[in-house]
Write an enzyme that holds these catalytic residues in place. Structure first.
Site, PDB file in Angstrom:
ATOM      1  CE  LYS A  72      -4.352  -1.368   2.175  1.00 41.07           C
ATOM      2  NZ  LYS A  72      -5.286  -1.048   3.258  1.00 41.07           N
ATOM      3  CG  ASP A 108      -8.806   1.157   3.644  1.00 40.66           C
ATOM      4  OD1 ASP A 108      -9.655   0.354   3.223  1.00 40.66           O
ATOM      5  OD2 ASP A 108      -7.582   0.910   3.651  1.00 40.66           O
TER       6      ASP A 108
HETATM    7  P1  NAP Z   1      -1.747  -2.124  12.271  1.00 40.74           P
HETATM    8  O1  NAP Z   1      -1.313  -1.204  11.180  1.00 40.74           O
HETATM    9  O2  NAP Z   1      -0.859  -3.258  12.664  1.00 40.74           O
HETATM   10  O3  NAP Z   1      -2.009  -1.220  13.597  1.00 40.74           O
HETATM   11  C1  NAP Z   1      -2.436  -1.780  14.788  1.00 40.74           C
HETATM   12  C2  NAP Z   1      -2.655  -0.688  15.848  1.00 40.74           C
HETATM   13  O4  NAP Z   1      -3.259  -1.306  16.974  1.00 40.74           O
HETATM   14  C3  NAP Z   1      -1.381  -0.033  16.342  1.00 40.74           C
HETATM   15  O5  NAP Z   1      -1.639   1.316  16.643  1.00 40.74           O
HETATM   16  C4  NAP Z   1      -1.041  -0.832  17.580  1.00 40.74           C
HETATM   17  O6  NAP Z   1      -0.370  -0.076  18.573  1.00 40.74           O
HETATM   18  C5  NAP Z   1      -2.421  -1.138  18.112  1.00 40.74           C
HETATM   19  N1  NAP Z   1      -2.430  -2.384  18.901  1.00 40.74           N
HETATM   20  C6  NAP Z   1      -2.139  -3.639  18.453  1.00 40.74           C
HETATM   21  N2  NAP Z   1      -2.281  -4.530  19.445  1.00 40.74           N
HETATM   22  C7  NAP Z   1      -2.651  -3.816  20.544  1.00 40.74           C
HETATM   23  C8  NAP Z   1      -2.938  -4.179  21.896  1.00 40.74           C
HETATM   24  N3  NAP Z   1      -2.872  -5.459  22.321  1.00 40.74           N
HETATM   25  N4  NAP Z   1      -3.286  -3.192  22.753  1.00 40.74           N
HETATM   26  C9  NAP Z   1      -3.362  -1.921  22.355  1.00 40.74           C
HETATM   27  N5  NAP Z   1      -3.098  -1.504  21.084  1.00 40.74           N
HETATM   28  C10 NAP Z   1      -2.756  -2.457  20.198  1.00 40.74           C
HETATM   29  O7  NAP Z   1      -3.151  -2.777  11.953  1.00 40.74           O
HETATM   30  P2  NAP Z   1      -4.310  -2.224  10.987  1.00 40.74           P
HETATM   31  O8  NAP Z   1      -4.088  -2.713   9.610  1.00 40.74           O
HETATM   32  O9  NAP Z   1      -4.454  -0.770  11.213  1.00 40.74           O
HETATM   33  O10 NAP Z   1      -5.591  -3.026  11.550  1.00 40.74           O
HETATM   34  C11 NAP Z   1      -6.172  -2.706  12.797  1.00 40.74           C
HETATM   35  C12 NAP Z   1      -7.569  -3.303  12.880  1.00 40.74           C
HETATM   36  O11 NAP Z   1      -8.423  -2.686  11.920  1.00 40.74           O
HETATM   37  C13 NAP Z   1      -7.623  -4.811  12.608  1.00 40.74           C
HETATM   38  O12 NAP Z   1      -8.523  -5.401  13.492  1.00 40.74           O
HETATM   39  C14 NAP Z   1      -8.168  -4.891  11.205  1.00 40.74           C
HETATM   40  O13 NAP Z   1      -8.927  -6.071  10.994  1.00 40.74           O
HETATM   41  C15 NAP Z   1      -9.079  -3.696  11.172  1.00 40.74           C
HETATM   42  N6  NAP Z   1      -9.299  -3.187   9.807  1.00 40.74           N
HETATM   43  C16 NAP Z   1     -10.573  -3.040   9.399  1.00 40.74           C
HETATM   44  C17 NAP Z   1     -10.826  -2.550   8.138  1.00 40.74           C
HETATM   45  C18 NAP Z   1     -12.253  -2.396   7.682  1.00 40.74           C
HETATM   46  O14 NAP Z   1     -12.484  -2.130   6.509  1.00 40.74           O
HETATM   47  N7  NAP Z   1     -13.207  -2.515   8.579  1.00 40.74           N
HETATM   48  C19 NAP Z   1      -9.772  -2.203   7.287  1.00 40.74           C
HETATM   49  C20 NAP Z   1      -8.466  -2.360   7.745  1.00 40.74           C
HETATM   50  C21 NAP Z   1      -8.245  -2.870   9.014  1.00 40.74           C
HETATM   51  P3  NAP Z   1       1.208   0.248  18.530  1.00 40.74           P
HETATM   52  O15 NAP Z   1       1.394   1.302  17.489  1.00 40.74           O
HETATM   53  O16 NAP Z   1       1.462   0.739  19.918  1.00 40.74           O
HETATM   54  O17 NAP Z   1       1.889  -1.055  18.202  1.00 40.74           O
END
Ligand code: NAP
Length: 286
Positions: A72, A108
Site C-alpha cells: 500500500k 478505506d
Molecule cells: P496495524 O497497522 O498493525 O495497527 C495496529 C494498531 O493497533 C497499532 O496502533 C497498535 O499499537 C495497536 N495495537 C495492536 N495490538 C494492541 C494491543 N494489544 N493493545 C493496544 N493496542 C494495540 O493494523 P491495521 O491494519 O491498522 O488493523 C487494525 C484493525 O483494523 C484490525 O482489526 C483490522 O482487521 C481492522 N481493519 C478493518 C478494516 C475495515 O475495513 N473494517 C480495514 C483495515 C483494518 P502500537 O502502534 O502501539 O503497536
C-alpha cells in the site's frame, strides 16, 4: 459478471499473499449482479516485483487494481498521480487506469465516513473522536474524518511516537489533536467524546476472550462506539457499548463501503451495497 469474452474488462488485487482475500468474491458478485462485463482477479505480487506489476497495469490495459499488504505504501512511487487524501494518509488501496495514467486513491477512510453517514446517519463534521490505535486503518479513519470536518481527535496508543506522527498529519487539516497513553483515558475525556473508535486488533477473531480496549465503566449512552474489526460483527467492545446504551457500528460497514468506492471508480456505476453486504457476510460466515 457476464461470460468472459473479448470485451471483458479486468481489475484485480495486488498483494502478497492474496489467497485469503475476500475482494475477488465481493467484486465478482457485484459485477454479476449488475451484469457488468468485468472480472476481478487475484495477483500475488512479490515485493521485489512491484514495479513490473505496476507496468503490467498499463501493459495489459487493466482497468485498475486494489492494493493490499504489503504494497500500500511502496506502490505510490510508481503511480502518475495520487489523490490528495491518499497522499496525506501515505497509502493507496485503489488504482484507476485512466487511458494509461495511473491514479492512486485510498478508499478505506472514505469508506468509514460514508458508512457512518449512510448507515448511522451520523456526520463526523464538528464531532470529537477518541481513537484507539495509530496503525494503517486508524490512520485512514483519522485523516479522512479530519478532512470531513472532525473538530477534535484524541489518539490513544501504546507507541506514542507513532500516534504523534499521525496527530501531526491530522493537525494539517485544521482539526485539533491530542495524543495520550492508555493510563490517561478517564471519565471526563470519554464524557467529552462523541465518537469512540477502536482501530486496534483487540477483540478480533480468534482472540475473543479479551478485555475491551477501554473499561466498560467509562462508556455512556451518548456515544457512538465504532469497532473497525469486522469479525466478529459484535466485538467485546461493541457488546459492552450496547450494554451501556450507546449506539454501535461494526467494521463491516467500512469494508463494504471501501469496496463500493473502488467499484465505482472503475465502473462509474453505483455499487450494489446490499448485495455486497450479503456477499461479505456469507464470505466471513457471520
Ligand atoms: P496495524 O497497522 O498493525 O495497527 C495496529 C494498531 O493497533 C497499532 O496502533 C497498535 O499499537 C495497536 N495495537 C495492536 N495490538 C494492541 C494491543 N494489544 N493493545 C493496544 N493496542 C494495540 O493494523 P491495521 O491494519 O491498522 O488493523 C487494525 C484493525 O483494523 C484490525 O482489526 C483490522 O482487521 C481492522 N481493519 C478493518 C478494516 C475495515 O475495513 N473494517 C480495514 C483495515 C483494518 P502500537 O502502534 O502501539 O503497536
Amino acid at each position: 459478471m457476464a461470460e468472459i469474452d473479448g470485451k471483458t474488462k479486468v481489475v484485480g488485487l495486488f498483494g502478497w499473499p492474496v489467497e485469503h482475500s475476500f475482494s475477488p468474491y465481493l467484486h465478482n458478485t457485484a459485477f454479476r449482479e449488475l451484469n457488468l462485463n468485468y472480472t476481478y482477479l487475484p495477483f500475488a505480487v512479490k515485493p521485489t516485483q512491484l514495479k513490473e506489476a505496476v507496468e503490467g497495469i498499463r501493459g495489459l490495459n487493466l482497468s485498475g487494481v486494489n492494493v493490499t499488504i504489503p504494497h500500500k505504501e511502496n506502490i505510490m512511487r510508481y503511480l502518475d498521480k495520487i489523490d490528495p487524501a491518499a497522499q496525506l494518509i501515505g497509502a493507496v488501496n485503489t488504482i484507476v487506469n485512466k487511458d494509461g495514467v495511473l491514479i492512486g486513491y485510498n478508499t478505506d477512510g472514505p469508506g468509514f465516513v460514508d458508512s457512518l453517514e449512510l448507515e448511522m446517519e451520523i456526520r463526523v463534521k464538528g464531532k470529537r473522536m477518541l481513537l484507539f490505535g495509530a496503525g494503517g486503518a486508524a490512520k485512514a479513519v483519522a485523516i479522512q474524518s479530519a478532512l470531513s470536518g472532525l473538530k477534535k481527535l484524541v489518539i490513544v496508543n501504546r507507541n506514542l511516537e507513532r500516534a504523534r506522527a499521525l496527530a501531526h498529519m491530522v493537525a494539517k487539516t485544521g482539526c485539533a489533536t491530542e495524543v495520550i497513553g492508555f493510563s490517561e483515558v478517564n471519565a471526563q475525556l470519554v464524557e467529552e467524546t462523541d465518537i469512540l473508535v477502536n482501530g486496534s486488533p483487540v477483540g478480533m477473531h480468534p482472540d475473543l476472550a479479551v478485555e475491551p480496549i477501554i473499561s466498560p465503566l467509562l462508556l455512556h449512552k451518548k456515544l457512538l462506539v465504532c469497532d473497525l474489526i469486522y469479525n466478529p460483527l459484535e466485538t467485546v467492545l461493541l457488546a459492552a457499548a450496547k450494554k451501556a446504551g450507546a449506539k454501535t457500528w461494526s467494521g463491516l460497514g467500512m469494508l463494504i463501503h471501501q469496496g463500493a468506492l473502488s467499484f465505482e471508480y472503475w465502473t462509474k456505476e453505483r455499487a450494489p451495497l446490499e448485495i455486497m453486504r450479503r456477499a461479505m457476510q456469507s464470505f466471513i460466515n457471520l
